[in-house]
Enzyme design. Structure first.
Site, PDB file in Angstrom:
ATOM      1  CG  ASP A 103      29.183 -85.505 -53.141  1.00 47.97           C
ATOM      2  OD1 ASP A 103      29.268 -84.351 -52.735  1.00 47.97           O
ATOM      3  OD2 ASP A 103      29.176 -85.934 -54.547  1.00 47.97           O
TER       4      ASP A 103
ATOM      5  NE  ARG B 107      32.480 -84.133 -48.988  1.00 47.65           N
ATOM      6  CZ  ARG B 107      32.018 -84.029 -50.229  1.00 47.65           C
ATOM      7  NH1 ARG B 107      30.783 -84.273 -50.591  1.00 47.65           N
ATOM      8  NH2 ARG B 107      33.193 -83.771 -51.287  1.00 47.65           N
TER       9      ARG B 107
ATOM     10  CG  ASP C 128      26.933 -83.016 -56.086  1.00 49.60           C
ATOM     11  OD1 ASP C 128      27.458 -82.209 -55.178  1.00 49.60           O
ATOM     12  OD2 ASP C 128      27.381 -84.078 -56.530  1.00 49.60           O
TER      13      ASP C 128
ATOM     14  NE  ARG D 255      33.374 -87.993 -52.404  1.00 44.66           N
ATOM     15  CZ  ARG D 255      33.314 -87.086 -53.394  1.00 44.66           C
ATOM     16  NH1 ARG D 255      32.471 -86.335 -53.793  1.00 44.66           N
ATOM     17  NH2 ARG D 255      34.670 -87.273 -54.041  1.00 44.66           N
TER      18      ARG D 255
ATOM     19  CE1 TYR E  85      -8.617 -60.666 -18.227  1.00 47.11           C
ATOM     20  CE2 TYR E  85      -9.311 -59.624 -20.122  1.00 47.11           C
ATOM     21  CZ  TYR E  85      -8.791 -60.764 -19.349  1.00 47.11           C
ATOM     22  OH  TYR E  85      -8.192 -61.965 -20.335  1.00 47.11           O
TER      23      TYR E  85
END
Length: 376
Positions: free
Chosen positions: A98, A84, A100, A95, A220
């Protein structure tokens, strides 16, 4: 936890492949705005306020955490992606799409960029007919009447016909899966992603309790001495946590995300244990593994070794600072071998080496869309 709000959109198109335009809009709304809860039928309607092609119209019900101003910005961006081109003219015209905002919860909004409820929705049958289909009992916040009553009182006499073609509702993650396990190497970001998804989707979480393991810092420092007690304690704790935590949740009603899967125990044990130790460990593991609930989706986050080392250094856990690249590579190789031998596990691998999904929302949305669009 992000608060979800309910909103209703009207979608219309009268150019190009109109069904495809509507479906693309729905797919983008799902990806960028929220969950599509309901989709009305598609209605063929004459152009309104000008002479032009017939429109295809529908309405959808959406759940979103976006505030109204951000929501309208996203919708304008989606319209632009579909093709658009908006002009400064206030006149009606053809269009490609659209979109809304009709309603946003029961709020009444008057701002520079947005008015809700939509000021002209009660004048338009092409809005009220599909909206009534999915929300006939919903009250208009200003009129204080149901949408179906508003339709009965609408003076628009346009001829509207329903089409046989149906739009496809994208299935949200929360309906597609009940239990997702997120895995990855040390520092890959699995816990961060699990917490972010919990916030996004209001999920139950199962997070590994690695910080409580007294053998981890010792391991570790002296791998050979503490490898077996470390791996056995991890296995026992993971088994207990998964069986206890998953038993608390209804896997058919709750959406659960964990930041590990118990098979990681075997992956790490293969690397750290001596041959005889591993044989004993494997017997214990196999007994426990039979009892563990399998995830609907197993996500493996891949990070390259260089990035993993940076992440480990950044999070600053003292006992992790001497981890070497070859150890991380062995862990990764273990995960890949596991993935190759699990044909019955639904597995999605996502490369996050170039992503910062914690700080960059677009990167996070990329991962979520990978999960949304994944089909086994």
């Amino acid at each position: 936890m992000k608060i979800q709000r309910t909103t209703y959109f009207s979608l219309g198109t009268n150019e190009g492949d109109k069904l495809s335009n509507l479906q693309e809009a729905i797919n983008l709304i799902y990806q960028e705005i929220g969950v599509i809860l309901k989709i009305a039928s598609v209605y063929k309607t004459p152009s309104y306020g000008f002479t032009g092609n017939n429109f295809y119209n529908t309405c959808i019900k959406v759940s979103t955490h976006l505030p109204p101003e951000q929501l309208i910005s996203k919708l304008l961006s989606i319209e632009k992606k579909i093709g658009r081109i908006r002009t400064n003219s206030n006149e009606y015209s053809n269009r490609v799409i659209d979109i809304d905002i009709l309603l946003f919860d029961d709020e009444i909004i008057f701002s520079e960029n947005l008015i809700v409820p939509h000021p002209r929705m009660l004048e338009r049958k092409f809005v009220l007919v599909p909206l009534t289909e999915i929300a006939k009992k919903l009250n208009h916040p200003i009129e204080k009447k149901s949408i179906s009553s508003c339709l009965e009182n609408c003076s628009d006499n346009s001829i509207i016909s329903v089409l046989e073609e149906q739009l496809i509702r994208p299935i949200p993650i929360t309906e597609k899966y009940n239990y997702i396990a997120i895995e990855g190497n040390i520092g890959a970001g699995k816990t961060s992603l699990a917490k972010m998804m919990s916030d996004e989707f209001n999920t139950k979480t199962v997070l590994e309790r690695f910080a409580d393991n007294p053998f981890l810092p010792k391991f570790y420092e002296d791998n050979e001495r503490y490898a077996f007690p470390l791996e056995m304690s991890f296995l026992a704790d993971r088994y207990q946590q998964l069986t206890d935590d998953l038993a608390q949740f209804d896997l058919f009603k709750n959406f659960i995300v964990s930041d590990y899967y118990i098979f990681k125990s075997l992956i790490f044990a293969q690397i750290t244990l001596q041959k005889d130790e591993y044989k004993l460990y494997r017997k214990m593991f196999d007994l426990m593994y039979k009892e563990i609930t399998k995830p609907d989706l197993y996500i493996y986050l891949y990070q390259n070794t260089e990035r993993l080392l940076k992440n480990i250094k950044k999070r600053g856990r003292d006992y992790e600072q001497n981890i070497e690249a070859d150890y991380l590579q062995k862990i990764h190789d273990g995960y890949i071998n596991f993935i190759k031998t699990q044909p019955n596990l639904n597995i999605l691998i996502i490369d996050v080496s170039d992503l910062d999904f914690v700080k960059n929302n677009e990167d996070y949305q990329f991962i979520i869309n990978e999960i949304k669009n994944y089909n086994a």
